[in-house]
Design an enzyme around this catalytic site. Structure first.
Site, short mmCIF file in Angstrom:
data_model
loop_
_atom_site.label_atom_id
_atom_site.label_comp_id
_atom_site.label_asym_id
_atom_site.label_seq_id
_atom_site.Cartn_x
_atom_site.Cartn_y
_atom_site.Cartn_z
CD GLU A 158 -4.09 -8.56 4.78
OE1 GLU A 158 -4.37 -7.50 5.34
OE2 GLU A 158 -3.19 -8.89 3.76
CG HIS A 183 -1.75 -0.99 1.09
ND1 HIS A 183 -2.88 -1.14 0.10
CD2 HIS A 183 -2.25 -2.13 2.06
CE1 HIS A 183 -3.68 -2.19 0.30
NE2 HIS A 183 -3.25 -2.84 1.34
#
Ligand code: 3PY
Ligand code: MG
Length: 257
Positions: free
Chosen positions: A148, A47
Protein backbone atom coordinates in the site's frame (compact mmCIF):
# COMPACT_ATOMS: atom_id res chain seq x y z
CA UNK A 1 -5.32 -36.02 10.45
CA UNK A 2 -6.25 -33.14 8.15
CA UNK A 3 -4.94 -29.76 9.26
CA UNK A 4 -7.04 -26.67 9.91
CA UNK A 5 -8.88 -24.93 7.06
CA UNK A 6 -6.82 -21.86 6.32
CA UNK A 7 -7.04 -19.51 3.33
CA UNK A 8 -5.48 -21.88 0.80
CA UNK A 9 -7.65 -24.82 1.84
CA UNK A 10 -10.81 -22.68 1.78
CA UNK A 11 -9.91 -21.24 -1.62
CA UNK A 12 -9.43 -24.68 -3.23
CA UNK A 13 -11.96 -25.04 -6.05
CA UNK A 14 -13.36 -21.52 -5.58
CA UNK A 15 -12.84 -18.41 -7.63
CA UNK A 16 -12.27 -16.10 -4.66
CA UNK A 17 -12.72 -15.76 -0.92
CA UNK A 18 -15.05 -13.12 0.49
CA UNK A 19 -13.64 -11.47 3.56
CA UNK A 20 -15.44 -9.44 6.24
CA UNK A 21 -13.54 -6.85 8.26
CA UNK A 22 -14.42 -6.39 11.93
CA UNK A 23 -13.46 -2.98 13.24
CA UNK A 24 -15.77 -3.08 16.26
CA UNK A 25 -14.63 -4.80 19.45
CA UNK A 26 -17.10 -7.36 20.78
CA UNK A 27 -17.55 -11.11 20.61
CA UNK A 28 -21.23 -10.81 19.80
CA UNK A 29 -20.88 -8.27 17.01
CA UNK A 30 -18.08 -10.40 15.56
CA UNK A 31 -20.26 -13.50 15.77
CA UNK A 32 -23.21 -11.78 14.10
CA UNK A 33 -20.96 -10.58 11.29
CA UNK A 34 -19.29 -13.98 10.88
CA UNK A 35 -22.69 -15.63 10.40
CA UNK A 36 -23.54 -13.64 7.28
CA UNK A 37 -21.89 -15.95 4.76
CA UNK A 38 -18.31 -14.68 4.59
CA UNK A 39 -15.51 -17.18 3.89
CA UNK A 40 -13.06 -15.25 6.05
CA UNK A 41 -13.41 -12.76 8.90
CA UNK A 42 -10.48 -10.48 9.68
CA UNK A 43 -10.24 -8.71 13.02
CA UNK A 44 -8.67 -5.32 12.38
CA UNK A 45 -6.19 -4.39 15.11
CA UNK A 46 -4.67 -1.66 12.95
CA UNK A 47 -7.50 0.78 12.29
CA UNK A 48 -10.26 -1.03 14.16
CA UNK A 49 -11.02 -0.40 17.83
CA UNK A 50 -10.03 -3.94 18.83
CA UNK A 51 -7.40 -4.63 21.52
CA UNK A 52 -5.68 -7.99 22.11
CA UNK A 53 -8.10 -9.08 24.90
CA UNK A 54 -11.06 -8.19 22.64
CA UNK A 55 -9.44 -10.18 19.83
CA UNK A 56 -9.17 -13.30 22.03
CA UNK A 57 -12.89 -13.14 22.86
CA UNK A 58 -13.76 -12.50 19.24
CA UNK A 59 -11.62 -15.43 18.07
CA UNK A 60 -13.53 -17.60 20.57
CA UNK A 61 -16.80 -16.46 19.01
CA UNK A 62 -15.49 -17.10 15.49
CA UNK A 63 -14.62 -20.70 16.38
CA UNK A 64 -18.36 -21.43 16.37
CA UNK A 65 -18.73 -19.94 12.88
CA UNK A 66 -17.84 -21.30 9.45
CA UNK A 67 -15.12 -18.76 8.60
CA UNK A 68 -11.34 -18.66 8.44
CA UNK A 69 -10.30 -16.37 11.33
CA UNK A 70 -7.63 -13.81 10.40
CA UNK A 71 -6.16 -10.76 12.14
CA UNK A 72 -4.77 -7.59 10.63
CA UNK A 73 -1.99 -6.70 13.04
CA UNK A 74 -1.14 -3.05 13.74
CA UNK A 75 2.42 -3.31 12.41
CA UNK A 76 5.31 -5.66 11.58
CA UNK A 77 5.86 -6.58 15.22
CA UNK A 78 6.71 -10.18 16.17
CA UNK A 79 5.09 -9.88 19.61
CA UNK A 80 1.54 -9.18 18.43
CA UNK A 81 1.87 -11.45 15.37
CA UNK A 82 2.84 -14.46 17.52
CA UNK A 83 0.23 -13.66 20.19
CA UNK A 84 -2.73 -13.54 17.78
CA UNK A 85 -1.57 -16.76 16.09
CA UNK A 86 -1.26 -18.48 19.49
CA UNK A 87 -4.79 -17.25 20.24
CA UNK A 88 -6.10 -19.12 17.18
CA UNK A 89 -5.97 -16.75 14.22
CA UNK A 90 -5.18 -18.79 11.10
CA UNK A 91 -3.09 -16.00 9.65
CA UNK A 92 -2.14 -12.38 9.75
CA UNK A 93 -2.36 -9.51 7.33
CA UNK A 94 0.47 -7.07 7.92
CA UNK A 95 0.22 -3.42 6.82
CA UNK A 96 2.79 -1.35 4.95
CA UNK A 97 5.21 -4.00 3.68
CA UNK A 98 7.63 -2.09 1.46
CA UNK A 99 10.60 -4.40 0.88
CA UNK A 100 11.45 -8.08 0.44
CA UNK A 101 13.38 -7.88 3.72
CA UNK A 102 10.20 -6.78 5.55
CA UNK A 103 8.17 -9.51 3.80
CA UNK A 104 10.81 -12.04 4.85
CA UNK A 105 10.53 -10.85 8.46
CA UNK A 106 6.75 -11.24 8.29
CA UNK A 107 7.13 -14.82 7.07
CA UNK A 108 9.71 -15.58 9.77
CA UNK A 109 7.40 -14.29 12.52
CA UNK A 110 4.50 -16.41 11.17
CA UNK A 111 6.43 -19.63 10.45
CA UNK A 112 8.02 -22.10 12.84
CA UNK A 113 11.67 -23.15 12.31
CA UNK A 114 13.38 -24.06 10.10
CA UNK A 115 11.80 -21.46 7.78
CA UNK A 116 10.91 -19.01 10.53
CA UNK A 117 11.41 -18.04 14.12
CA UNK A 118 7.89 -18.25 15.57
CA UNK A 119 8.15 -19.38 19.16
CA UNK A 120 6.35 -22.64 19.97
CA UNK A 121 3.37 -22.22 22.32
CA UNK A 122 0.08 -22.38 20.42
CA UNK A 123 -1.90 -22.26 23.64
CA UNK A 124 -5.36 -21.79 22.16
CA UNK A 125 -4.48 -22.56 18.53
CA UNK A 126 -3.39 -26.09 19.53
CA UNK A 127 -6.54 -26.59 21.60
CA UNK A 128 -9.00 -25.64 18.89
CA UNK A 129 -7.13 -26.59 15.72
CA UNK A 130 -6.00 -29.96 17.07
CA UNK A 131 -2.77 -31.72 18.06
CA UNK A 132 -1.46 -31.61 14.48
CA UNK A 133 -1.66 -27.80 14.47
CA UNK A 134 2.06 -27.01 14.65
CA UNK A 135 2.95 -29.63 12.01
CA UNK A 136 0.24 -28.32 9.68
CA UNK A 137 0.88 -24.63 10.36
CA UNK A 138 3.10 -24.13 7.30
CA UNK A 139 0.09 -25.04 5.12
CA UNK A 140 -2.78 -23.67 7.18
CA UNK A 141 -1.45 -20.44 8.67
CA UNK A 142 -1.27 -17.54 6.26
CA UNK A 143 1.15 -14.65 5.94
CA UNK A 144 -0.44 -11.87 3.91
CA UNK A 145 1.74 -8.85 3.13
CA UNK A 146 -0.08 -5.59 2.51
CA UNK A 147 1.26 -3.53 -0.34
CA UNK A 148 0.00 0.00 0.00
CA UNK A 149 2.97 2.26 -0.70
CA UNK A 150 4.94 3.35 -3.77
CA UNK A 151 7.95 1.55 -2.26
CA UNK A 152 5.97 -1.69 -2.01
CA UNK A 153 4.96 -1.44 -5.66
CA UNK A 154 8.55 -0.84 -6.75
CA UNK A 155 9.61 -3.97 -4.85
CA UNK A 156 6.56 -6.12 -5.52
CA UNK A 157 8.30 -8.75 -7.67
CA UNK A 158 10.97 -9.27 -4.96
CA UNK A 159 8.29 -9.31 -2.22
CA UNK A 160 6.23 -11.88 -4.13
CA UNK A 161 9.33 -14.09 -4.45
CA UNK A 162 9.78 -14.42 -0.66
CA UNK A 163 9.38 -18.13 0.20
CA UNK A 164 6.55 -18.91 2.58
CA UNK A 165 4.44 -15.86 1.77
CA UNK A 166 0.79 -16.82 1.24
CA UNK A 167 -0.43 -13.73 -0.52
CA UNK A 168 -0.42 -10.01 -1.06
CA UNK A 169 -3.25 -7.75 -0.01
CA UNK A 170 -3.63 -4.27 -1.51
CA UNK A 171 -4.77 -1.36 0.64
CA UNK A 172 -6.07 0.92 -2.12
CA UNK A 173 -6.59 3.91 0.18
CA UNK A 174 -3.01 4.12 1.42
CA UNK A 175 -1.66 3.11 -1.97
CA UNK A 176 -3.46 6.00 -3.64
CA UNK A 177 -2.16 8.50 -1.09
CA UNK A 178 1.37 7.15 -1.35
CA UNK A 179 1.22 7.56 -5.14
CA UNK A 180 0.03 11.15 -4.70
CA UNK A 181 -3.50 10.41 -5.90
CA UNK A 182 -6.89 10.92 -4.26
CA UNK A 183 -7.98 7.89 -2.22
CA UNK A 184 -10.85 6.64 -4.39
CA UNK A 185 -11.90 3.07 -3.75
CA UNK A 186 -14.78 2.78 -6.23
CA UNK A 187 -12.70 3.47 -9.37
CA UNK A 188 -8.94 3.83 -9.32
CA UNK A 189 -6.99 6.72 -10.75
CA UNK A 190 -5.00 5.45 -13.81
CA UNK A 191 -1.67 5.63 -11.91
CA UNK A 192 -3.12 3.58 -9.05
CA UNK A 193 -4.70 1.19 -11.53
CA UNK A 194 -1.35 0.50 -13.17
CA UNK A 195 0.18 -0.22 -9.75
CA UNK A 196 -2.72 -2.56 -8.94
CA UNK A 197 -2.17 -4.40 -12.24
CA UNK A 198 1.55 -4.80 -11.52
CA UNK A 199 0.82 -6.24 -8.05
CA UNK A 200 -1.77 -8.60 -9.48
CA UNK A 201 0.69 -9.80 -12.14
CA UNK A 202 3.35 -10.45 -9.47
CA UNK A 203 0.86 -12.53 -7.46
CA UNK A 204 -0.15 -14.52 -10.53
CA UNK A 205 3.48 -15.20 -11.46
CA UNK A 206 4.16 -16.68 -8.00
CA UNK A 207 0.81 -18.40 -7.39
CA UNK A 208 0.04 -16.12 -4.46
CA UNK A 209 -3.39 -15.20 -3.15
CA UNK A 210 -4.19 -11.71 -4.47
CA UNK A 211 -6.33 -9.70 -2.07
CA UNK A 212 -7.87 -6.25 -2.10
CA UNK A 213 -10.39 -4.10 -0.27
CA UNK A 214 -13.65 -3.25 -2.08
CA UNK A 215 -16.24 -0.72 -0.93
CA UNK A 216 -19.25 -2.39 -2.62
CA UNK A 217 -20.34 -5.83 -3.90
CA UNK A 218 -20.27 -4.53 -7.50
CA UNK A 219 -16.70 -3.34 -7.07
CA UNK A 220 -15.74 -6.65 -5.41
CA UNK A 221 -17.18 -8.54 -8.39
CA UNK A 222 -15.25 -6.34 -10.84
CA UNK A 223 -12.00 -6.96 -8.95
CA UNK A 224 -12.55 -10.73 -8.79
CA UNK A 225 -13.26 -10.81 -12.54
CA UNK A 226 -9.98 -8.97 -12.98
CA UNK A 227 -8.18 -11.79 -11.17
CA UNK A 228 -8.26 -11.09 -7.43
CA UNK A 229 -8.78 -14.21 -5.34
CA UNK A 230 -9.51 -12.57 -1.98
CA UNK A 231 -11.80 -9.59 -1.65
CA UNK A 232 -12.87 -7.67 1.43
CA UNK A 233 -16.45 -6.43 1.35
CA UNK A 234 -16.17 -3.17 3.25
CA UNK A 235 -16.45 -3.34 7.08
CA UNK A 236 -18.83 -4.13 9.94
CA UNK A 237 -18.97 -0.43 10.83
CA UNK A 238 -20.05 0.50 7.32
CA UNK A 239 -22.65 -2.30 7.32
CA UNK A 240 -24.19 -1.03 10.55
CA UNK A 241 -24.00 2.58 9.49
CA UNK A 242 -25.51 1.96 6.05
CA UNK A 243 -28.40 -0.21 7.22
CA UNK A 244 -29.28 1.94 10.23
CA UNK A 245 -29.22 5.12 8.13
CA UNK A 246 -31.35 3.50 5.44
CA UNK A 247 -33.99 2.40 8.00
CA UNK A 248 -34.16 5.81 9.64
CA UNK A 249 -34.31 7.67 6.31
CA UNK A 250 -37.01 5.31 5.06
CA UNK A 251 -39.04 5.85 8.21
CA UNK A 252 -38.62 9.66 8.01
CA UNK A 253 -39.92 9.57 4.44
CA UNK A 254 -42.96 7.54 5.49
CA UNK A 255 -43.52 9.76 8.54
CA UNK A 256 -43.54 12.93 6.46
CA UNK A 257 -46.30 11.79 4.07
C1 3PY B 1 -6.21 0.78 2.68
O1 3PY B 1 -7.04 1.00 1.78
O2 3PY B 1 -5.20 1.46 2.86
C2 3PY B 1 -6.44 -0.34 3.58
O3 3PY B 1 -5.62 -0.58 4.43
C3 3PY B 1 -7.68 -1.14 3.38
O4 3PY B 1 -7.76 -2.22 4.23
MG1 MG C 1 -4.07 0.86 4.65
Amino acid sequence: MAGPIGLRQRLAGRRALVNGYCMMPGAFSGEVYARQGFDVVTLDLQHGLIEYADAVRMLQALTACDVVPMVRVPWLDPAIIMKVLDAGALGVTCPMIGTAEQADRLVRYVRYPPRGERSLGPIRAGLIHGPGYAAAAAESVSAMAMIETAEGVENVEAIAAVPGLTGIYIGPGDLSLSLGRPARLDAFDPVVDRAVERILAACRARGLIAGIFAPTPARADELVRRGFTFVTLNTDVKALETQARQWVDEYRTLESR
